[in-house]
Scaffold this motif. Structure first.
Motif, PDB file in Angstrom:
ATOM      1  N   SER A 241       1.732 -38.430 -66.922  1.00  0.00           N
ATOM      2  CA  SER A 241       3.046 -38.988 -66.605  1.00  0.00           C
ATOM      3  C   SER A 241       3.920 -37.835 -66.125  1.00  0.00           C
ATOM      4  O   SER A 241       4.301 -36.953 -66.918  1.00  0.00           O
ATOM      5  N   ASP A 242       4.225 -37.826 -64.837  1.00  0.00           N
ATOM      6  CA  ASP A 242       4.953 -36.712 -64.220  1.00  0.00           C
ATOM      7  C   ASP A 242       4.228 -35.400 -64.515  1.00  0.00           C
ATOM      8  O   ASP A 242       3.057 -35.261 -64.200  1.00  0.00           O
ATOM      9  N   ILE A 244       3.614 -34.188 -67.548  1.00  0.00           N
ATOM     10  CA  ILE A 244       3.029 -34.203 -68.891  1.00  0.00           C
ATOM     11  C   ILE A 244       1.624 -34.792 -68.837  1.00  0.00           C
ATOM     12  O   ILE A 244       1.406 -35.863 -68.270  1.00  0.00           O
ATOM     13  N   ASP A 270       2.153 -29.532 -71.145  1.00  0.00           N
ATOM     14  CA  ASP A 270       3.268 -29.633 -70.211  1.00  0.00           C
ATOM     15  C   ASP A 270       3.165 -28.524 -69.173  1.00  0.00           C
ATOM     16  O   ASP A 270       2.246 -27.702 -69.189  1.00  0.00           O
ATOM     17  N   ASP A 277      14.140 -31.249 -71.695  1.00  0.00           N
ATOM     18  CA  ASP A 277      13.667 -32.589 -71.338  1.00  0.00           C
ATOM     19  C   ASP A 277      12.158 -32.701 -71.488  1.00  0.00           C
ATOM     20  O   ASP A 277      11.645 -33.722 -71.942  1.00  0.00           O
ATOM     21  N   GLN A 278      11.440 -31.632 -71.090  1.00  0.00           N
ATOM     22  CA  GLN A 278       9.982 -31.671 -71.223  1.00  0.00           C
ATOM     23  C   GLN A 278       9.562 -31.679 -72.685  1.00  0.00           C
ATOM     24  O   GLN A 278       8.581 -32.341 -73.057  1.00  0.00           O
ATOM     25  N   LYS A 280      11.205 -33.040 -75.100  1.00  0.00           N
ATOM     26  CA  LYS A 280      11.433 -34.405 -75.565  1.00  0.00           C
ATOM     27  C   LYS A 280      10.306 -35.323 -75.096  1.00  0.00           C
ATOM     28  O   LYS A 280       9.761 -36.127 -75.868  1.00  0.00           O
ATOM     29  N   GLU A 281       9.931 -35.193 -73.813  1.00  0.00           N
ATOM     30  CA  GLU A 281       8.853 -36.028 -73.268  1.00  0.00           C
ATOM     31  C   GLU A 281       7.538 -35.769 -73.996  1.00  0.00           C
ATOM     32  O   GLU A 281       6.750 -36.694 -74.240  1.00  0.00           O
ATOM     33  N   LYS A 282       7.321 -34.519 -74.334  1.00  0.00           N
ATOM     34  CA  LYS A 282       6.088 -34.152 -75.040  1.00  0.00           C
ATOM     35  C   LYS A 282       6.030 -34.813 -76.420  1.00  0.00           C
ATOM     36  O   LYS A 282       4.992 -35.355 -76.831  1.00  0.00           O
ATOM     37  N   GLU A 285       5.374 -38.521 -75.988  1.00  0.00           N
ATOM     38  CA  GLU A 285       3.980 -38.769 -75.647  1.00  0.00           C
ATOM     39  C   GLU A 285       3.093 -38.726 -76.894  1.00  0.00           C
ATOM     40  O   GLU A 285       2.180 -39.543 -77.049  1.00  0.00           O
ATOM     41  N   THR A 415      10.175 -44.238 -72.488  1.00  0.00           N
ATOM     42  CA  THR A 415       9.718 -43.388 -71.391  1.00  0.00           C
ATOM     43  C   THR A 415      10.276 -43.854 -70.046  1.00  0.00           C
ATOM     44  O   THR A 415      10.524 -43.037 -69.153  1.00  0.00           O
ATOM     45  N   LYS A 417       8.801 -45.031 -67.764  1.00  0.00           N
ATOM     46  CA  LYS A 417       7.833 -44.640 -66.742  1.00  0.00           C
ATOM     47  C   LYS A 417       6.498 -45.295 -67.050  1.00  0.00           C
ATOM     48  O   LYS A 417       6.253 -45.756 -68.171  1.00  0.00           O
TER      49      LYS A 417
END
Length: 426
Positions: A241-242, A244, A270, A277-278, A280-282, A285, A415, A417
């Protein structure tokens, strides 16, 4: 295996005196007619101890095989004796019009005492059979029942031949009585066999794995689990996802009681620009893929339609415990832990030969965890919902292509996404 080896002599040490007691109690009651029932038990034991017979019947010889088979025979004979006693009690009460003389009262009291004793023996035998079967005795019950019925048929034919040949009136009466007893015992066996087959083949839609006769078949058809052995490295999945990338591995799985238990690992990679932000996304996930670096999942089937059509429905509940370990993941300062309770729904469409399978699944979970767990996700509430939505195409039951997104009660963990993934299935 070591536990089994230790438990076998311990089990026999416990079983032998109890079995001896059951046999001694029944010497004067269950096997009153030694010529019929005594010889029957002896032949039964000799028949199944013979290695050739064991092979032909699909029986795996263990230290318990002779014990279990003798217990099965005693169970049938005990049940027959209980039925005979019930008939005698009923006949005695009816014939006397509820007005019993001294001799009849004495006889009735003896019969009722015998009934209590035989019922106790019957429960003891059932308990011993259950214990033996659950520590490794494995034999083909269908072959066992069929063999016993065939044995009764042979015995009946032999008596019939003697009846035709005999010219002695007294011998004829004895043979007819013997024939009736053998036919009654055969009838009991056949009724018991029909009950066994009914329970064995009955498919339950609700709590399907609760049926012990059908549990193996259920997990084979729904989880492609071919045997009772623990499976290692059952699946490996990769999602992107992007920037990640997530790798999820089911390290080990097994069947525990009515459910499936598994231990899995999640690694999130990542890009080099690891901004806030990354991070948080991690963390999100990891939450979506199991809850942490490592997690244990226990799933219990709730409903399946067992449809003969190409469309199937399946629902199950699961409990999950996960952890993020400090040092294993460089973006956390403290080890965290969390747990979730989930409800999962799946609908799938399969081709005739199951070469292709299309499915849509939702997994709704209520999450709770430690303070550090919520701080990493930047959440104020210590209780939240998350629902994963997953669409897949499975090829040859080995390769899976997936699209995944999620819905959540907290905006921070949505997400918004769609992640693309592939999975390899063992």
């Amino acid at each position: 295996m070591k536990k089994l080896k230790i438990f076998i002599p311990l089990f026999l040490f416990v079983v032998n005196p109890v079995l001896s007691q059951v046999l001694s109690v029944n010497k004067t009651s269950i096997i009153q007619n030694n010529k019929v029932k005594g010889n029957y038990l002896l032949k039964l034991k000799e028949q199944f101890v013979n290695q050739n017979e064991i092979q032909s019947l699909g029986i795996i010889k263990t230290d318990f095989s002779a014990v279990v088979l003798e217990l099965e025979a005693l169970k049938i004979l005990t049940k027959t004796k209980i039925d005979i006693i019930n008939d005698k009690i009923s006949g005695l009460e009816k014939s006397s019009n509820n007005v019993l003389n001294g001799e009849q009262k004495k006889r009735l009291k003896i019969l009722k005492e015998q009934k209590v004793k035989f019922n106790k023996n019957y429960n003891t035998i059932n308990s011993l059979i259950f214990k033996a079967e659950n520590i490794g005795v494995n034999f083909n019950k269908d072959a066992y029942y069929n063999n016993q019925i065939e044995m009764f048929d042979n015995k009946i034919n032999l008596i019939d031949e003697k009846l035709i040949e005999t010219i002695d009136f007294t011998e004829s009466i004895d043979l007819k009585e013997k024939l009736m007893r053998v036919r009654n015992e055969k009838d009991v066996f056949e009724v018991d066999y029909e009950k066994y087959k009914k329970n064995k083949l009955k498919k339950k839609s609700w709590l399907p794995s609760n049926n012990k006769f059908f549990r193996t078949y259920f997990f084979k058809t729904h989880y492609n689990k071919e045997n009772d052995k623990t499976e290692l490295l059952n699946s490996l999945s990769f999602f992107k996802s992007d920037s990640i990338k997530t790798i999820n591995t089911e390290l080990v799985n097994d069947i525990l009681w009515i459910g499936r238990i598994s231990f899995s690992s999640t690694v999130v990679i990542d890009s080099e620009d690891n901004d806030g932000d990354q991070k948080k996304e991690k963390d999100v996930e990891k939450l979506i893929n199991g809850g942490g670096n490592f997690y244990i999942d226990y799933s219990v089937p709730i409903y399946t339609n067992y449809s003969k059509s190409i469309v199937n429905f399946y629902a199950f509940a699961n409990v999950k415990i996960a952890t993020d370990l400090k040092g294993f993941d460089n973006n956390i300062e403290n080890t965290t832990a969390n747990g979730s309770l989930g409800l999962n729904f799946l609908v799938d469409l399969s081709s005739n030969e199951n070469k292709f399978n299309f499915s849509l699944a939702t997994s709704s979970n209520l999450h709770y965890g430690t303070n550090d767990f919520f701080e990493n996700l930047n959440l104020d509430n210590h209780l939240f919902f998350n629902t994963n939505i997953l669409g897949t195409i499975t090829i040859e039951n080995k390769y899976r292509i997936a699209l995944r997104t999620n819905l959540a009660s907290e905006p921070n963990i949505r997400t918004e996404k769609v992640a693309f993934g592939i999975q390899l299935i063992n």
